[in-house]
Write a protein that holds these residues in place. Structure first.
Motif, PDB file in Angstrom:
ATOM      1  N   THR A 142     -43.908  23.408  -3.903  1.00 21.73           N
ATOM      2  CA  THR A 142     -43.275  22.471  -4.841  1.00 21.73           C
ATOM      3  C   THR A 142     -44.320  21.668  -5.604  1.00 21.73           C
ATOM      4  OG1 THR A 142     -41.335  22.284  -3.415  1.00 21.73           O
ATOM      5  CG2 THR A 142     -41.708  20.501  -4.983  1.00 21.73           C
ATOM      6  N   ILE A 143     -45.357  21.190  -4.911  1.00 22.94           N
ATOM      7  CA  ILE A 143     -46.366  20.342  -5.540  1.00 22.94           C
ATOM      8  C   ILE A 143     -47.273  21.156  -6.463  1.00 22.94           C
ATOM      9  CG2 ILE A 143     -48.430  18.950  -5.072  1.00 22.94           C
ATOM     10  CD1 ILE A 143     -46.966  17.984  -2.515  1.00 22.94           C
ATOM     11  N   LEU A 144     -47.718  22.317  -6.007  1.00 21.18           N
ATOM     12  CA  LEU A 144     -48.693  23.093  -6.771  1.00 21.18           C
ATOM     13  C   LEU A 144     -48.082  23.817  -7.966  1.00 21.18           C
ATOM     14  CD1 LEU A 144     -50.716  24.717  -3.838  1.00 21.18           C
ATOM     15  CD2 LEU A 144     -51.419  22.793  -5.265  1.00 21.18           C
ATOM     16  N   PHE A 145     -46.830  24.265  -7.841  1.00 25.30           N
ATOM     17  CA  PHE A 145     -46.266  25.156  -8.862  1.00 25.30           C
ATOM     18  C   PHE A 145     -44.947  24.680  -9.471  1.00 25.30           C
ATOM     19  CE2 PHE A 145     -48.881  27.933  -6.201  1.00 25.30           C
ATOM     20  CZ  PHE A 145     -49.673  28.540  -7.161  1.00 25.30           C
ATOM     21  N   LEU A 146     -44.225  23.792  -8.792  1.00 24.35           N
ATOM     22  CA  LEU A 146     -42.881  23.433  -9.269  1.00 24.35           C
ATOM     23  C   LEU A 146     -42.768  21.968  -9.691  1.00 24.35           C
ATOM     24  CD1 LEU A 146     -40.723  25.403  -6.665  1.00 24.35           C
ATOM     25  CD2 LEU A 146     -41.428  26.104  -8.950  1.00 24.35           C
ATOM     26  N   GLY A 147     -43.885  21.345  -9.995  1.00 24.26           N
ATOM     27  CA  GLY A 147     -43.828  20.012 -10.582  1.00 24.26           C
ATOM     28  C   GLY A 147     -43.565  18.871  -9.638  1.00 24.26           C
ATOM     29  N   GLY A 148     -43.612  19.095  -8.327  1.00 19.29           N
ATOM     30  CA  GLY A 148     -43.421  17.999  -7.380  1.00 19.29           C
ATOM     31  C   GLY A 148     -42.114  17.272  -7.595  1.00 19.29           C
ATOM     32  N   TRP A 149     -42.200  15.969  -7.841  1.00 21.35           N
ATOM     33  CA  TRP A 149     -40.992  15.145  -8.028  1.00 21.35           C
ATOM     34  C   TRP A 149     -40.564  15.056  -9.501  1.00 21.35           C
ATOM     35  CZ3 TRP A 149     -45.774  13.193  -6.520  1.00 21.35           C
ATOM     36  CH2 TRP A 149     -46.456  12.458  -7.494  1.00 21.35           C
ATOM     37  N   LEU A 150     -41.222  15.785 -10.406  1.00 22.21           N
ATOM     38  CA  LEU A 150     -40.871  15.713 -11.828  1.00 22.21           C
ATOM     39  C   LEU A 150     -39.513  16.366 -12.068  1.00 22.21           C
ATOM     40  CD1 LEU A 150     -44.286  16.725 -13.428  1.00 22.21           C
ATOM     41  CD2 LEU A 150     -43.401  14.421 -13.040  1.00 22.21           C
ATOM     42  N   PRO A 151     -38.684  15.794 -12.949  1.00 23.18           N
ATOM     43  CA  PRO A 151     -37.390  16.422 -13.259  1.00 23.18           C
ATOM     44  C   PRO A 151     -37.590  17.683 -14.090  1.00 23.18           C
ATOM     45  CG  PRO A 151     -37.761  14.516 -14.669  1.00 23.18           C
ATOM     46  CD  PRO A 151     -38.886  14.528 -13.675  1.00 23.18           C
ATOM     47  N   PRO A 152     -36.660  18.644 -14.024  1.00 26.84           N
ATOM     48  CA  PRO A 152     -36.823  19.888 -14.797  1.00 26.84           C
ATOM     49  C   PRO A 152     -36.745  19.662 -16.305  1.00 26.84           C
ATOM     50  CG  PRO A 152     -34.675  19.819 -13.721  1.00 26.84           C
ATOM     51  CD  PRO A 152     -35.454  18.668 -13.186  1.00 26.84           C
ATOM     52  N   PHE A 153     -36.069  18.601 -16.730  1.00 21.43           N
ATOM     53  CA  PHE A 153     -36.011  18.236 -18.146  1.00 21.43           C
ATOM     54  C   PHE A 153     -36.335  16.750 -18.233  1.00 21.43           C
ATOM     55  CE2 PHE A 153     -33.058  21.757 -17.541  1.00 21.43           C
ATOM     56  CZ  PHE A 153     -33.511  22.654 -18.499  1.00 21.43           C
ATOM     57  N   ASN A 154     -37.314  16.406 -19.046  1.00 23.19           N
ATOM     58  CA  ASN A 154     -37.792  15.022 -19.091  1.00 23.19           C
ATOM     59  C   ASN A 154     -36.998  14.180 -20.091  1.00 23.19           C
ATOM     60  OD1 ASN A 154     -39.422  12.905 -18.297  1.00 23.19           O
ATOM     61  ND2 ASN A 154     -40.969  13.318 -19.863  1.00 23.19           N
ATOM     62  N   PHE A 155     -35.677  14.165 -19.893  1.00 23.28           N
ATOM     63  CA  PHE A 155     -34.820  13.285 -20.689  1.00 23.28           C
ATOM     64  C   PHE A 155     -33.564  12.999 -19.868  1.00 23.28           C
ATOM     65  CE2 PHE A 155     -34.473  17.696 -22.268  1.00 23.28           C
ATOM     66  CZ  PHE A 155     -33.177  18.004 -21.886  1.00 23.28           C
ATOM     67  N   VAL A 156     -32.824  11.971 -20.298  1.00 25.35           N
ATOM     68  CA  VAL A 156     -31.606  11.583 -19.576  1.00 25.35           C
ATOM     69  C   VAL A 156     -30.571  12.697 -19.716  1.00 25.35           C
ATOM     70  CG1 VAL A 156     -31.999   9.112 -19.854  1.00 25.35           C
ATOM     71  CG2 VAL A 156     -30.774  10.349 -21.632  1.00 25.35           C
ATOM     72  N   PRO A 157     -29.725  12.888 -18.682  1.00 23.16           N
ATOM     73  CA  PRO A 157     -29.581  12.113 -17.445  1.00 23.16           C
ATOM     74  C   PRO A 157     -30.504  12.547 -16.314  1.00 23.16           C
ATOM     75  CG  PRO A 157     -27.898  13.809 -17.531  1.00 23.16           C
ATOM     76  CD  PRO A 157     -28.696  13.937 -18.810  1.00 23.16           C
ATOM     77  N   PRO A 182     -33.666   9.843  -8.918  1.00 21.25           N
ATOM     78  CA  PRO A 182     -34.958   9.493  -8.315  1.00 21.25           C
ATOM     79  C   PRO A 182     -35.815  10.733  -8.047  1.00 21.25           C
ATOM     80  CG  PRO A 182     -33.168   8.326  -7.222  1.00 21.25           C
ATOM     81  CD  PRO A 182     -32.532   9.318  -8.141  1.00 21.25           C
ATOM     82  N   GLY A 183     -37.126  10.561  -8.149  1.00 19.82           N
ATOM     83  CA  GLY A 183     -38.052  11.672  -7.969  1.00 19.82           C
ATOM     84  C   GLY A 183     -37.965  12.313  -6.599  1.00 19.82           C
ATOM     85  N   VAL A 184     -37.705  11.502  -5.563  1.00 17.28           N
ATOM     86  CA  VAL A 184     -37.644  12.050  -4.201  1.00 17.28           C
ATOM     87  C   VAL A 184     -36.491  13.047  -4.068  1.00 17.28           C
ATOM     88  CG1 VAL A 184     -36.221  10.142  -3.323  1.00 17.28           C
ATOM     89  CG2 VAL A 184     -37.675  11.445  -1.745  1.00 17.28           C
ATOM     90  N   ILE A 185     -35.400  12.826  -4.835  1.00 13.91           N
ATOM     91  CA  ILE A 185     -34.265  13.760  -4.804  1.00 13.91           C
ATOM     92  C   ILE A 185     -34.674  15.104  -5.407  1.00 13.91           C
ATOM     93  CG2 ILE A 185     -31.887  14.149  -5.529  1.00 13.91           C
ATOM     94  CD1 ILE A 185     -32.202  11.899  -3.506  1.00 13.91           C
ATOM     95  N   TRP A 186     -35.388  15.050  -6.534  1.00 11.30           N
ATOM     96  CA  TRP A 186     -35.871  16.293  -7.145  1.00 11.30           C
ATOM     97  C   TRP A 186     -36.819  17.025  -6.208  1.00 11.30           C
ATOM     98  CZ3 TRP A 186     -33.067  18.241 -10.575  1.00 11.30           C
ATOM     99  CH2 TRP A 186     -32.508  17.503 -11.615  1.00 11.30           C
ATOM    100  N   PHE A 187     -37.702  16.257  -5.540  1.00 12.62           N
ATOM    101  CA  PHE A 187     -38.668  16.872  -4.630  1.00 12.62           C
ATOM    102  C   PHE A 187     -37.950  17.590  -3.484  1.00 12.62           C
ATOM    103  CE2 PHE A 187     -41.559  16.907  -1.018  1.00 12.62           C
ATOM    104  CZ  PHE A 187     -42.732  17.358  -1.587  1.00 12.62           C
ATOM    105  N   LEU A 188     -36.981  16.918  -2.855  1.00 10.54           N
ATOM    106  CA  LEU A 188     -36.256  17.523  -1.733  1.00 10.54           C
ATOM    107  C   LEU A 188     -35.436  18.726  -2.199  1.00 10.54           C
ATOM    108  CD1 LEU A 188     -35.078  14.316   0.183  1.00 10.54           C
ATOM    109  CD2 LEU A 188     -36.908  15.900   0.825  1.00 10.54           C
TER     110      LEU A 188
END
Length: 349
Positions: A266-281, A286-292
């Motif tokens: 997840t960290i090396l290849f899938l953006g860690g806690w970053l959302p798949p689209f960087n806009f609302v909603p 929260p980033g931890v939800i995306w990470f999990l």
């Protein structure tokens, strides 16, 4: 007062954070184990654990209680000290690697600048627990399983190391948090697209993403590379003489290593806690939800491989690691370095 504020209080804070993270991690591993059984059951068109608690949600805790209450047995010819120390070494090393894993922006126990090197070093030591357990059991089956596991883990750690080098070339930092930040812009934004999941390293380093995923399966003894525990020829491999709590600790260490590999993917290849689209909603979540969610997705891929890939022979396993993955990962290091030098792409922290 200065001693308390400078040393004692920070130590207490780190201890409290570590204990909280450890409890959350152990609960997460319990449900990852349940998810593994549920996915495998769904593939076989059966229900899986569904009695203990609603939908079987407490099954892992019932298993824990069973293992703790069972009497441990030690073979008469075993080296008792090493026999009992082996599972402890395996589980402590597996859990210690999570100290530098960031689950969200600023959510990390130790945000050190050599985080990926720390993870690689500690995870490389986990093979010692397996070797100690196999040797101390004084059983040919256990010893053969330990030798298989040692050769397998060493072989695929080489490929994992070169894959990590390609990522570090693109990022310019050994810090795991910086590796996530570096994926805020990438191949997608270079092509003029908005900031999305196309910027993550899985696309720009896709061959390395595949190599890392398969090598992670082999590193953690997951099917189709579960040869150290192959029931058909080694009855249970290096754990054949273990039962009760020591067996549970080996399995806990194994699933902790699997969870770590999902987190690293997840960290090396899938953006860690970053959302798949960087806009609302999407940015509201929260980033931890995306990470999990990403960790759960990678583990689902781990679980599904067991369903449709038959077990490799040992010579096939070694051939894949040394004759295919090693040359491929070496070539990709050269190609990535050449492209970055030629174009000036990449981040520098």
């Amino acid at each position: 007062m200065d001693i308390f504020s400078l040393y004692v209080w920070p130590a207490l804070i780190i201890l409290g954070q570590s204990l909280l993270f450890l409890v959350v991690l152990l609960v997460l591993i319990a449900y990852i184990l349940l998810a593994d059984r549920k996915v495998w059951a769904a593939v076989q068109l059966r229900r899986g654990p569904n009695v203990v608690g609603p939908w079987g949600l407490f099954q892992s805790f019932a298993d824990l209680l069973k293992f703790v209450l069972k009497e441990p047995t030690i073979p008469a010819s075993a080296n008792k000290g090493v026999f009992l120390l082996a599972p402890l070494v395996a589980v402590v090393l597996a859990l210690a690697t999570f100290a530098v894993v960031p689950v969200a922006d600023g959510w990390v126990i130790a945000n050190i600048n050599i985080g990926i090197l720390y993870v690689f070093a500690i995870s490389s030591l986990e093979v010692y627990g397996v070797i100690m357990g196999g040797w101390a059991s004084n059983s040919k089956y256990a010893f053969l399983g330990a030798l298989r596991s040692a050769a397998q883990m060493v072989s695929y750690e080489v490929s994992i190391g070169f894959v990590i080098v390609t990522v570090l070339l693109c990022v310019g930092s050994l810090n795991l948090t910086n590796i996530v930040y570096a994926q805020q812009d990438g191949l997608g934004t270079m092509l003029g697209l908005p900031n999305t999941f196309l910027d993550w390293h899985w696309l720009s380093l896709f061959p390395m993403f595949v190599v890392f995923f398969i090598s992670a399966l082999a590193e953690t003894n997951r099917p189709p590379f579960d040869l150290p525990e192959a029931e058909s020829e080694l009855v249970a491999g290096f754990m054949v003489e273990y039962g009760s709590t020591p067996y549970m600790m080996f399995m806990l260490g194994e699933y902790a290593a699997i969870t770590l590999m999902c987190c690293l993917t997840t960290i090396l290849f899938l953006g860690g806690w970053l959302p798949p689209f960087n806009f609302v909603p999407f940015t509201w979540i929260p980033g931890v939800i995306w990470f999990l969610a990403k960790v759960a997705l990678v583990f689902f891929m781990f679980a599904m491989v067991k369903a449709f890939v038959p077990r490799y022979r040992y010579d096939q396993l070694m051939r894949l690691g040394w004759k295919i993955f090693l040359p491929l990962s070496l070539a990709m290091v050269v190609v990535v370095a050449f492209v970055l030098q030629l174009t000036g792409w990449g981040n520098t922290f």
